[in-house]
Enzyme design. Structure first.
Site, PDB file in Angstrom:
ATOM      1  N   ALA A  15      -1.671   1.658   8.489  1.00 56.20           N
ATOM      2  CA  ALA A  15      -2.820   1.943   9.371  1.00 56.20           C
ATOM      3  C   ALA A  15      -2.559   3.205  10.186  1.00 56.20           C
ATOM      4  CB  ALA A  15      -3.079   0.744  10.286  1.00 56.20           C
ATOM      5  N   GLY A  16      -1.799   4.108   9.601  1.00 54.83           N
ATOM      6  CA  GLY A  16      -1.465   5.346  10.311  1.00 54.83           C
ATOM      7  C   GLY A  16      -2.606   6.350  10.220  1.00 54.83           C
ATOM      8  N   GLN A  17      -2.210   7.616  10.114  1.00 51.10           N
ATOM      9  CA  GLN A  17      -3.217   8.688  10.139  1.00 51.10           C
ATOM     10  C   GLN A  17      -4.152   8.626   8.932  1.00 51.10           C
ATOM     11  OE1 GLN A  17      -3.505   9.929  12.892  1.00 51.10           O
ATOM     12  NE2 GLN A  17      -2.027  11.481  13.447  1.00 51.10           N
ATOM     13  N   ASP A  38      -0.876  -3.156   8.803  1.00 49.68           N
ATOM     14  CA  ASP A  38       0.366  -2.449   9.141  1.00 49.68           C
ATOM     15  C   ASP A  38       1.434  -3.493   9.484  1.00 49.68           C
ATOM     16  OD1 ASP A  38       2.305  -0.368  10.131  1.00 49.68           O
ATOM     17  OD2 ASP A  38       0.540   0.912   9.985  1.00 49.68           O
ATOM     18  N   ARG A  89       6.059  13.740   6.193  1.00 48.73           N
ATOM     19  CA  ARG A  89       7.125  14.722   6.460  1.00 48.73           C
ATOM     20  C   ARG A  89       6.867  15.475   7.756  1.00 48.73           C
ATOM     21  NH1 ARG A  89       6.309  19.736   2.394  1.00 48.73           N
ATOM     22  NH2 ARG A  89       4.082  19.536   2.017  1.00 48.73           N
ATOM     23  N   ARG A  95       8.589  16.965   0.511  1.00 48.13           N
ATOM     24  CA  ARG A  95       8.114  15.614   0.203  1.00 48.13           C
ATOM     25  C   ARG A  95       9.270  14.776  -0.357  1.00 48.13           C
ATOM     26  NH1 ARG A  95       4.212  19.240  -1.646  1.00 48.13           N
ATOM     27  NH2 ARG A  95       2.124  19.020  -0.748  1.00 48.13           N
ATOM     28  N   ASN A 127       4.368   9.568  -0.231  1.00 49.48           N
ATOM     29  CA  ASN A 127       5.195  10.600  -0.877  1.00 49.48           C
ATOM     30  C   ASN A 127       6.652  10.178  -1.015  1.00 49.48           C
ATOM     31  OD1 ASN A 127       3.707  12.925  -1.618  1.00 49.48           O
ATOM     32  ND2 ASN A 127       3.341  13.390   0.547  1.00 49.48           N
ATOM     33  N   HIS A 182       3.103  16.345  -7.516  1.00 51.91           N
ATOM     34  CA  HIS A 182       2.611  16.759  -6.191  1.00 51.91           C
ATOM     35  C   HIS A 182       3.766  17.375  -5.400  1.00 51.91           C
ATOM     36  CE1 HIS A 182       0.126  16.842  -2.678  1.00 51.91           C
ATOM     37  NE2 HIS A 182       0.822  15.927  -2.026  1.00 51.91           N
TER      38      HIS A 182
HETATM   39  P1  NAI Z   1       1.634   7.659   9.224  1.00 57.49           P
HETATM   40  O1  NAI Z   1       3.041   7.628   9.705  1.00 57.49           O
HETATM   41  O2  NAI Z   1       0.579   8.079  10.166  1.00 57.49           O
HETATM   42  O3  NAI Z   1       1.232   6.217   8.672  1.00 57.49           O
HETATM   43  C1  NAI Z   1       2.060   5.472   7.840  1.00 57.49           C
HETATM   44  C2  NAI Z   1       1.940   4.026   8.279  1.00 57.49           C
HETATM   45  O4  NAI Z   1       2.654   3.206   7.337  1.00 57.49           O
HETATM   46  C3  NAI Z   1       2.548   3.764   9.662  1.00 57.49           C
HETATM   47  O5  NAI Z   1       1.569   3.241  10.550  1.00 57.49           O
HETATM   48  C4  NAI Z   1       3.651   2.760   9.380  1.00 57.49           C
HETATM   49  O6  NAI Z   1       3.860   1.798  10.384  1.00 57.49           O
HETATM   50  C5  NAI Z   1       3.135   2.115   8.079  1.00 57.49           C
HETATM   51  N1  NAI Z   1       4.172   1.360   7.394  1.00 57.49           N
HETATM   52  C6  NAI Z   1       5.494   1.635   7.305  1.00 57.49           C
HETATM   53  N2  NAI Z   1       6.110   0.650   6.632  1.00 57.49           N
HETATM   54  C7  NAI Z   1       5.168  -0.246   6.276  1.00 57.49           C
HETATM   55  C8  NAI Z   1       5.193  -1.477   5.573  1.00 57.49           C
HETATM   56  N3  NAI Z   1       6.329  -1.958   5.070  1.00 57.49           N
HETATM   57  N4  NAI Z   1       4.035  -2.143   5.423  1.00 57.49           N
HETATM   58  C9  NAI Z   1       2.881  -1.642   5.907  1.00 57.49           C
HETATM   59  N5  NAI Z   1       2.801  -0.484   6.582  1.00 57.49           N
HETATM   60  C10 NAI Z   1       3.925   0.204   6.769  1.00 57.49           C
HETATM   61  O7  NAI Z   1       1.611   8.575   7.897  1.00 57.49           O
HETATM   62  P2  NAI Z   1       0.353   9.225   7.172  1.00 57.49           P
HETATM   63  O8  NAI Z   1       0.116  10.561   7.746  1.00 57.49           O
HETATM   64  O9  NAI Z   1      -0.752   8.244   7.130  1.00 57.49           O
HETATM   65  O10 NAI Z   1       0.956   9.444   5.704  1.00 57.49           O
HETATM   66  C11 NAI Z   1       1.283   8.345   4.894  1.00 57.49           C
HETATM   67  C12 NAI Z   1       2.010   8.794   3.626  1.00 57.49           C
HETATM   68  O11 NAI Z   1       1.133   9.576   2.808  1.00 57.49           O
HETATM   69  C13 NAI Z   1       3.248   9.658   3.863  1.00 57.49           C
HETATM   70  O12 NAI Z   1       4.275   9.267   2.970  1.00 57.49           O
HETATM   71  C14 NAI Z   1       2.771  11.060   3.510  1.00 57.49           C
HETATM   72  O13 NAI Z   1       3.812  11.917   3.086  1.00 57.49           O
HETATM   73  C15 NAI Z   1       1.827  10.764   2.378  1.00 57.49           C
HETATM   74  N6  NAI Z   1       0.856  11.802   2.070  1.00 57.49           N
HETATM   75  C16 NAI Z   1       0.488  11.927   0.762  1.00 57.49           C
HETATM   76  C17 NAI Z   1      -0.449  12.851   0.373  1.00 57.49           C
HETATM   77  C18 NAI Z   1      -0.839  12.949  -1.046  1.00 57.49           C
HETATM   78  O14 NAI Z   1      -1.546  13.885  -1.417  1.00 57.49           O
HETATM   79  N7  NAI Z   1      -0.436  12.031  -1.906  1.00 57.49           N
HETATM   80  C19 NAI Z   1      -1.075  13.760   1.358  1.00 57.49           C
HETATM   81  C20 NAI Z   1      -0.652  13.528   2.714  1.00 57.49           C
HETATM   82  C21 NAI Z   1       0.303  12.585   3.045  1.00 57.49           C
HETATM   83  C1  2OP Z   2       0.098  17.132   1.552  1.00 57.09           C
HETATM   84  O1  2OP Z   2      -0.011  17.671   0.453  1.00 57.09           O
HETATM   85  C2  2OP Z   2       2.121  16.363   2.696  1.00 57.09           C
HETATM   86  O2  2OP Z   2       1.582  15.564   0.537  1.00 57.09           O
HETATM   87  C3  2OP Z   2       1.091  16.030   1.740  1.00 57.09           C
HETATM   88  O3  2OP Z   2      -0.582  17.460   2.537  1.00 57.09           O
END
Ligand code: NAI
Ligand code: 2OP
Length: 318
Positions: A15-17, A38, A89, A95, A127, A182
């Site tokens: 439930a993060g960003q 979360d 990150r 990543r 990631n 990616h």
């Molecule tokens: P964030 O830190 O805001 O949210 C991640 C959430 O996951 C946190 O609230 C955390 O408490 C929760 N979490 C951690 N362990 C957990 C578990 N065992 N069960 C349930 N929830 C758990 O991060 P954000 O910005 O939402 O990014 C999430 C992921 O997405 C990161 O790994 C980031 O690198 C990746 N990402 C991937 C992209 C893509 O194109 N595939 C683009 C941007 C980010």
């Molecule tokens: C992005 O591409 C970090 O995977 C993330 O924005």
């Protein structure tokens, strides 16, 4: 007798960003009822965001039910599960630096998804993306049509924006496919980019196309450097929702996504960004398109990088 209607159930793990924005977009589009999950320590975050977004639904005219939870039971029977659980990150990190911590998180998440939503269509976002999709499939044993990773839609959207800005045209008219892993060696496939049906190469100089391809590869990092506290979240959420919508509404969109290739593009059992048809059958087909020698070589390089990461994940799952 009254008919019973069931709306699709969409579980958002993390439930993060990105998770919060996924809930907002799923709500606005009335894709289904949303459960925002979360860890127990952050139950308040999940509940608070869900409540806030619920309060917005009357303004949107959307009858979407949005709830927050830290109980896996509430995820039970989800039709679509989108996994963002994992660390993002920070400046200076790649990543790939997230691999150790995010594999551990994925172990917990995938085992619970397998238990509580065994029939779902799963979209992985965490990631390092392609390796996390592999980890999810390995742990759950789900069939390949029900497991996919989101990255290509985002990377291609970035490429489309930069092209549209440079040419002064609508983003709507720009089609692009960024394939491969990616990472910084992702492959913007220029011959697959067209503007109003016209090949990009007829409208833009080679140097400008190269500059846009380079910026696309580094676009995630550009945002990390500006935000300093995390990575992109609005555009990743919108991209994953586009994939979920294609599945739930059986739109059969052709979207670049991390799908398992079993022979396609020469990859064997590898999740990597390729064009795929997403419909009610999940990943219904990986489209094999002819690539020129340079793009094929670049895709091979990107695929071998993904394979190295997958080997690292496999060690940690053994
Ligand atoms: P964030 O830190 O805001 O949210 C991640 C959430 O996951 C946190 O609230 C955390 O408490 C929760 N979490 C951690 N362990 C957990 C578990 N065992 N069960 C349930 N929830 C758990 O991060 P954000 O910005 O939402 O990014 C999430 C992921 O997405 C990161 O790994 C980031 O690198 C990746 N990402 C991937 C992209 C893509 O194109 N595939 C683009 C941007 C980010
Ligand atoms: C992005 O591409 C970090 O995977 C993330 O924005």
């Amino acid at each position: 007798m009254a008919r019973t209607f069931t709306r699709p159930k969409i579980a958002l793990i993390g439930a993060g960003q990105i998770g919060g924005n996924l809930a907002l977009l799923a709500g606005q589009k009335e894709l289904g009822d949303v459960v925002l999950f979360d860890i127990p320590d952050l139950e308040g975050l999940a509940k608070g965001k869900a409540l806030d977004i619920s309060h917005q639904m009357p303004v949107e005219g959307a009858d979407t039910k949005i709830t927050g939870t830290s109980k896996w039971e509430d995820v039970a029977g989800a039709d679509v599960v989108i996994i963002t659980a994992g660390r993002p990150r920070k400046p200076g990190m790649s990543r790939d630096d997230l691999l150790d911590v995010n594999v551990q998180i994925m172990k917990d998440v995938a085992n619970n998804v397998k238990k509580y939503a065994p029939e779902c269509f799963a979209i992985v976002v965490a990631n390092p993306l392609d390796a996390m999709v592999y980890a999810f499939e390995k742990i759950t044993g789900f069939p390949k049509n029900r497991v996919v990773g989101m990255a290509g839609v985002l990377d291609s959207s970035r490429f489309r924006l930069f092209v549209a800005e440079k040419l002064g045209v609508s983003v709507e008219d720009v089609t692009a496919f960024v394939l491969g892993g990616h990472g910084d060696d992702m492959v913007p496939v220029v011959p697959l980019c067209s503007v109003g049906g016209i090949p990009l190469t007829q409208l833009m100089k080679a140097d400008d196309i190269k500059a846009i391809a380079d910026r696309t590869r580094k676009a995630g990092g550009e945002i990390v450097a500006l935000l300093k506290t995390g990575s992109a979240y609005y555009s990743p959420a919108a991209s994953a929702i586009e994939m979920a919508e294609s599945y739930l509404r059986d739109k059969k969109r052709i979207l670049p996504c991390a799908a398992r290739c079993d022979g396609e593009y020469g990859f064997k059992g590898l999740y990597v960004g390729v064009p795929a048809i997403i419909g009610k059958g999940g990943v219904e087909k990986v489209l094999q398109v002819e690539l020129n020698a340079d793009d094929k070589k670049a895709l091979d390089v990107s695929g071998s990088h993904v394979q190295e990461l997958v080997n690292e994940v496999a060690k940690r799952l053994a």
